[in-house]
Design a protein around this motif. Structure first.
Motif, PDB file in Angstrom:
ATOM      1  N   SER A  25       0.823  -1.016   0.079  1.00  0.00           N
ATOM      2  CA  SER A  25       0.144   0.064  -0.065  1.00  0.00           C
ATOM      3  C   SER A  25       1.070   1.186   0.095  1.00  0.00           C
ATOM      4  O   SER A  25       2.122   1.093  -0.637  1.00  0.00           O
ATOM      5  CB  SER A  25      -1.030  -0.071   1.378  1.00  0.00           C
ATOM      6  OG  SER A  25      -2.004   0.761   1.118  1.00  0.00           O
ATOM      7  N   HIS A  26       0.425   2.376   0.742  1.00  0.00           N
ATOM      8  CA  HIS A  26       1.140   3.455   0.638  1.00  0.00           C
ATOM      9  C   HIS A  26       1.891   3.915   2.122  1.00  0.00           C
ATOM     10  O   HIS A  26       1.018   3.885   3.021  1.00  0.00           O
ATOM     11  CB  HIS A  26       0.541   4.681   0.036  1.00  0.00           C
ATOM     12  CG  HIS A  26      -0.606   4.990   0.603  1.00  0.00           C
ATOM     13  ND1 HIS A  26      -0.848   6.116   1.488  1.00  0.00           N
ATOM     14  CD2 HIS A  26      -2.006   4.442   0.660  1.00  0.00           C
ATOM     15  CE1 HIS A  26      -1.892   5.931   2.178  1.00  0.00           C
ATOM     16  NE2 HIS A  26      -2.799   5.226   1.458  1.00  0.00           N
ATOM     17  N   ILE A  27       2.771   4.811   2.032  1.00  0.00           N
ATOM     18  CA  ILE A  27       3.062   5.547   3.425  1.00  0.00           C
ATOM     19  C   ILE A  27       3.091   7.129   3.247  1.00  0.00           C
ATOM     20  O   ILE A  27       3.374   7.654   4.186  1.00  0.00           O
ATOM     21  CB  ILE A  27       4.639   4.948   4.042  1.00  0.00           C
ATOM     22  CG1 ILE A  27       5.482   5.309   3.047  1.00  0.00           C
ATOM     23  CG2 ILE A  27       4.584   3.581   4.124  1.00  0.00           C
ATOM     24  CD1 ILE A  27       6.829   5.130   3.422  1.00  0.00           C
ATOM     25  N   ASP A  58      -3.887   4.499   7.775  1.00  0.00           N
ATOM     26  CA  ASP A  58      -4.051   4.802   6.463  1.00  0.00           C
ATOM     27  C   ASP A  58      -2.926   4.372   5.474  1.00  0.00           C
ATOM     28  O   ASP A  58      -1.929   5.101   5.636  1.00  0.00           O
ATOM     29  CB  ASP A  58      -4.663   6.145   6.074  1.00  0.00           C
ATOM     30  CG  ASP A  58      -4.924   6.347   4.584  1.00  0.00           C
ATOM     31  OD1 ASP A  58      -4.861   5.297   3.762  1.00  0.00           O
ATOM     32  OD2 ASP A  58      -5.277   7.445   3.949  1.00  0.00           O
ATOM     33  N   GLY A  59      -3.033   3.245   4.823  1.00  0.00           N
ATOM     34  CA  GLY A  59      -1.846   2.880   4.126  1.00  0.00           C
ATOM     35  C   GLY A  59      -0.945   2.029   4.645  1.00  0.00           C
ATOM     36  O   GLY A  59      -0.403   0.870   4.313  1.00  0.00           O
ATOM     37  N   THR A  60      -0.519   2.576   5.840  1.00  0.00           N
ATOM     38  CA  THR A  60       0.708   1.920   6.674  1.00  0.00           C
ATOM     39  C   THR A  60       0.549   0.711   7.071  1.00  0.00           C
ATOM     40  O   THR A  60       1.342  -0.342   7.162  1.00  0.00           O
ATOM     41  CB  THR A  60       1.180   2.886   7.951  1.00  0.00           C
ATOM     42  OG1 THR A  60      -0.179   2.855   8.691  1.00  0.00           O
ATOM     43  CG2 THR A  60       1.617   4.316   7.407  1.00  0.00           C
ATOM     44  N   ALA A 113       2.968   8.176  -3.575  1.00  0.00           N
ATOM     45  CA  ALA A 113       1.918   9.148  -3.643  1.00  0.00           C
ATOM     46  C   ALA A 113       0.526   8.683  -4.241  1.00  0.00           C
ATOM     47  O   ALA A 113       0.028   8.866  -4.913  1.00  0.00           O
ATOM     48  CB  ALA A 113       2.219  10.390  -4.697  1.00  0.00           C
ATOM     49  N   GLU A 114       0.040   7.802  -3.190  1.00  0.00           N
ATOM     50  CA  GLU A 114      -1.486   7.572  -3.278  1.00  0.00           C
ATOM     51  C   GLU A 114      -2.197   8.783  -3.168  1.00  0.00           C
ATOM     52  O   GLU A 114      -3.256   8.609  -3.576  1.00  0.00           O
ATOM     53  CB  GLU A 114      -1.629   6.436  -2.142  1.00  0.00           C
ATOM     54  CG  GLU A 114      -2.958   5.679  -2.270  1.00  0.00           C
ATOM     55  CD  GLU A 114      -4.071   6.440  -1.805  1.00  0.00           C
ATOM     56  OE1 GLU A 114      -5.200   5.818  -1.833  1.00  0.00           O
ATOM     57  OE2 GLU A 114      -3.896   6.921  -0.808  1.00  0.00           O
ATOM     58  N   GLU A 115      -1.697   9.571  -2.391  1.00  0.00           N
ATOM     59  CA  GLU A 115      -2.505  10.686  -1.854  1.00  0.00           C
ATOM     60  C   GLU A 115      -2.387  11.866  -2.826  1.00  0.00           C
ATOM     61  O   GLU A 115      -1.303  11.968  -3.354  1.00  0.00           O
ATOM     62  CB  GLU A 115      -2.228  11.273  -0.376  1.00  0.00           C
ATOM     63  CG  GLU A 115      -2.468  10.304   0.773  1.00  0.00           C
ATOM     64  CD  GLU A 115      -3.790   9.965   1.035  1.00  0.00           C
ATOM     65  OE1 GLU A 115      -4.794  10.429   0.169  1.00  0.00           O
ATOM     66  OE2 GLU A 115      -4.196   9.162   1.916  1.00  0.00           O
ATOM     67  N   LEU A 166      -3.895  -4.993   1.916  1.00  0.00           N
ATOM     68  CA  LEU A 166      -4.577  -4.722   3.372  1.00  0.00           C
ATOM     69  C   LEU A 166      -4.776  -3.241   3.571  1.00  0.00           C
ATOM     70  O   LEU A 166      -3.685  -2.522   3.490  1.00  0.00           O
ATOM     71  CB  LEU A 166      -3.678  -5.515   4.432  1.00  0.00           C
ATOM     72  CG  LEU A 166      -4.037  -5.293   5.695  1.00  0.00           C
ATOM     73  CD1 LEU A 166      -5.532  -6.141   6.046  1.00  0.00           C
ATOM     74  CD2 LEU A 166      -2.841  -5.963   6.671  1.00  0.00           C
ATOM     75  N   HIS A 167      -6.018  -2.917   4.194  1.00  0.00           N
ATOM     76  CA  HIS A 167      -6.240  -1.537   4.311  1.00  0.00           C
ATOM     77  C   HIS A 167      -7.475  -1.481   5.446  1.00  0.00           C
ATOM     78  O   HIS A 167      -8.209  -2.089   5.733  1.00  0.00           O
ATOM     79  CB  HIS A 167      -6.746  -0.884   3.235  1.00  0.00           C
ATOM     80  CG  HIS A 167      -6.707   0.511   3.183  1.00  0.00           C
ATOM     81  ND1 HIS A 167      -7.139   1.719   3.756  1.00  0.00           N
ATOM     82  CD2 HIS A 167      -5.329   1.367   2.542  1.00  0.00           C
ATOM     83  CE1 HIS A 167      -6.742   2.798   3.520  1.00  0.00           C
ATOM     84  NE2 HIS A 167      -5.660   2.802   2.608  1.00  0.00           N
ATOM     85  N   ILE A 168      -7.123  -0.223   6.323  1.00  0.00           N
ATOM     86  CA  ILE A 168      -8.132   0.055   7.084  1.00  0.00           C
ATOM     87  C   ILE A 168      -9.511   0.645   6.401  1.00  0.00           C
ATOM     88  O   ILE A 168      -9.461   0.863   5.127  1.00  0.00           O
ATOM     89  CB  ILE A 168      -7.905   1.188   8.035  1.00  0.00           C
ATOM     90  CG1 ILE A 168      -7.646   2.517   7.405  1.00  0.00           C
ATOM     91  CG2 ILE A 168      -6.850   0.867   9.106  1.00  0.00           C
ATOM     92  CD1 ILE A 168      -7.602   3.660   8.383  1.00  0.00           C
TER      93      ILE A 168
HETATM   94 MN    MN Z   1      -4.908   4.558   1.827  1.00  0.00          MN
END
Ligand code: MN
Ligand code: GLV
Ligand code: MN
Length: 411
Positions: free
Chosen positions: A80-82, A92-94, A125-127, A190-192
């Motif tokens: 995922s992303h950090i 989120d992401g982490t 940069a997912e965000e 995996l994600h919240i």
């Molecule tokens: Mn995310």
């Protein structure tokens, strides 16, 4: 999952959350900022300690690989992303990155030997914070954003992507970021949840079947400035008054669908010159429109574009729109969903199928490989806020089921 393994993962999530441009508990890690680079270094050091081989591409997507016994077949991806939006939280992401790493370490400690390699991916940069477009890294991997389009991207200070990525240490041709259809065998994120359903219903896991279709439109309104006292109301061309009409027009277009699955937000409104005694001459809006139906989402986009023309004519202001992105929804892979379901049953965890209303890198990984997502609850459904929280039990359940899923798919 042992208590020691979960404690270790929570400690790593907490350490990562300390790497922020703002004081804890606020997490702000904008791509290519000093905090982002420090966070990358921390995560890479954990991957290296786990014996993973690290590779970074030209935009900074990071691949940490646990070599399988057959290195010539396509790996299973997870990750995922950090990066984190301003004023965000720690999960989120982490959870998908450090939880993915923990799933690999759990399998290593069990003596499991994968046939397929397992690769942890940390996406750049997912965000959308810096460049105004979400999922930059995965979008380029999936060839949805071309190198030429990427080179047009600038941050709000006008600094271009090229300068920022090279300063951050990422060089090489951007054309090498796009991946082929056979680069990964499967990808699982995996994600919240970022919504309240799992916690409210007391369910451990969400098996994501679809990811909603996001779109973003930028609107520039050019009116006429002037003295807020001396210029009388007749004949004013107030760009913010026009913008206010557009904010409400978007809300009306969304509500007119009659579907709870349609959402629309104006999250950015920049007013020029931004002085209390000056009529706004220029306004920039950024909108975010989503739906699980791409067709219905596009109807809202059309209705909003029409409102832009009408308000422009009525108020004598010039309104220009720029479509930043309008992505189709993604459907998750039946085979991964079946494996995840089996893994959840074997782990004794409750689960339900659900839709992801947030977008994720999986939306773009779906362009090149079958994907699925595994959601865990987050307290109160809160996300993109410093009080975002997922309990060690929730995270542990997610990592456990992820590890079982990876193991089955890597056999
Ligand atoms: Mn995310
Ligand atoms: C991702 O962060 C989103 O806004 O859905
Ligand atoms: Mn986010």
């Amino acid at each position: 999952m042992t208590t020691r393994s979960i404690d270790n993962l929570i400690a790593e999530l907490n350490s990562l959350a300390q790497i922020s441009a703002e004081a804890p508990p606020v997490v702000t890690r904008v791509v290519f900022s000093e905090a982002d680079l420090r966070a990358r270094a921390y995560v890479k050091s954990l991957c290296a300690t786990a014996g993973l081989t690290i590779h970074e591409d030209a935009i900074g997507n990071t691949f940490a690989r646990w070599e399988g016994s057959d290195p010539h077949i396509a790996p299973i991806g997870t990750g995922s992303h950090i990066d984190a939006i301003p004023n965000a939280g720690a999960y989120d992401g982490t959870v998908g990155v450090l939880g993915g790493l923990e799933a690999i370490r759990v399998l290593q400690q069990m003596g499991f030997q994968p046939r397929r390699s397992i690769e942890l991916v940390i996406f750049t940069a997912e965000e959308p914070t810096r460049f105004g477009i979400g999922c930059l890294g995965s979008r380029m991997m999936g060839s949805v954003l071309s190198p030429a389009q990427a080179l047009q991207l600038r941050d709000k200070d006008g600094v271009g992507l090229e300068e920022l990525r090279t300063q951050a240490g990422f060089k090489g041709a951007l054309s090498t970021v796009a991946l082929s259809q056979d680069r990964f065998h499967r990808f699982i994120e995996l994600h919240i949840e970022q919504g309240p359903a799992l916690e409210e219903q007391g369910i451990d896991l969400g098996l994501v079947t679809h990811i909603a279709a996001p779109a973003s439109l930028r609107v520039l309104i050019e009116g006429e400035g002037g003295h807020a006292g001396a210029k009388l109301m007749p004949g004013r061309k107030d760009a913010l008054a026009a913008g206010a009409e557009l904010v409400l027009a978007l809300e009306a277009a969304v509500l007119a669908t009659g579907s709870l699955d349609t959402v629309g937000t104006v999250g950015v409104c920049e007013v020029f010159p931004g002085a209390v005694n000056s009529i706004p001459s220029r306004v920039r809006l950024e909108t975010d429109i989503r739906d699980i139906s791409g067709v219905r989402r596009d109807l809202v986009l059309s209705a909003f574009n029409e409102a832009c023309s009408n308000v422009g004519l009525k108020r004598g202001v010039t309104i220009t729109t720029q479509l930043v992105n309008a992505d189709p929804p993604a459907t998750c892979d039946e085979e991964i969903l079946t494996v995840m379901e089996r893994a959840a049953i074997d782990a004794g965890k409750s689960y339900k199928q659900m839709v992801s209303r947030a977008y994720h890198d999986s939306l773009f990984m779906a362009r090149i490989t079958p994907v699925a997502m595994l959601f865990i609850p987050c307290r109160g459904g809160v996300s993109h806020r410093p009080d975002e929280y997922a309990s060690p039990e929730w995270i542990g359940a997610g990592v456990h089921v992820l590890a079982r899923t990876l193991a089955t798919l890597a056999l």
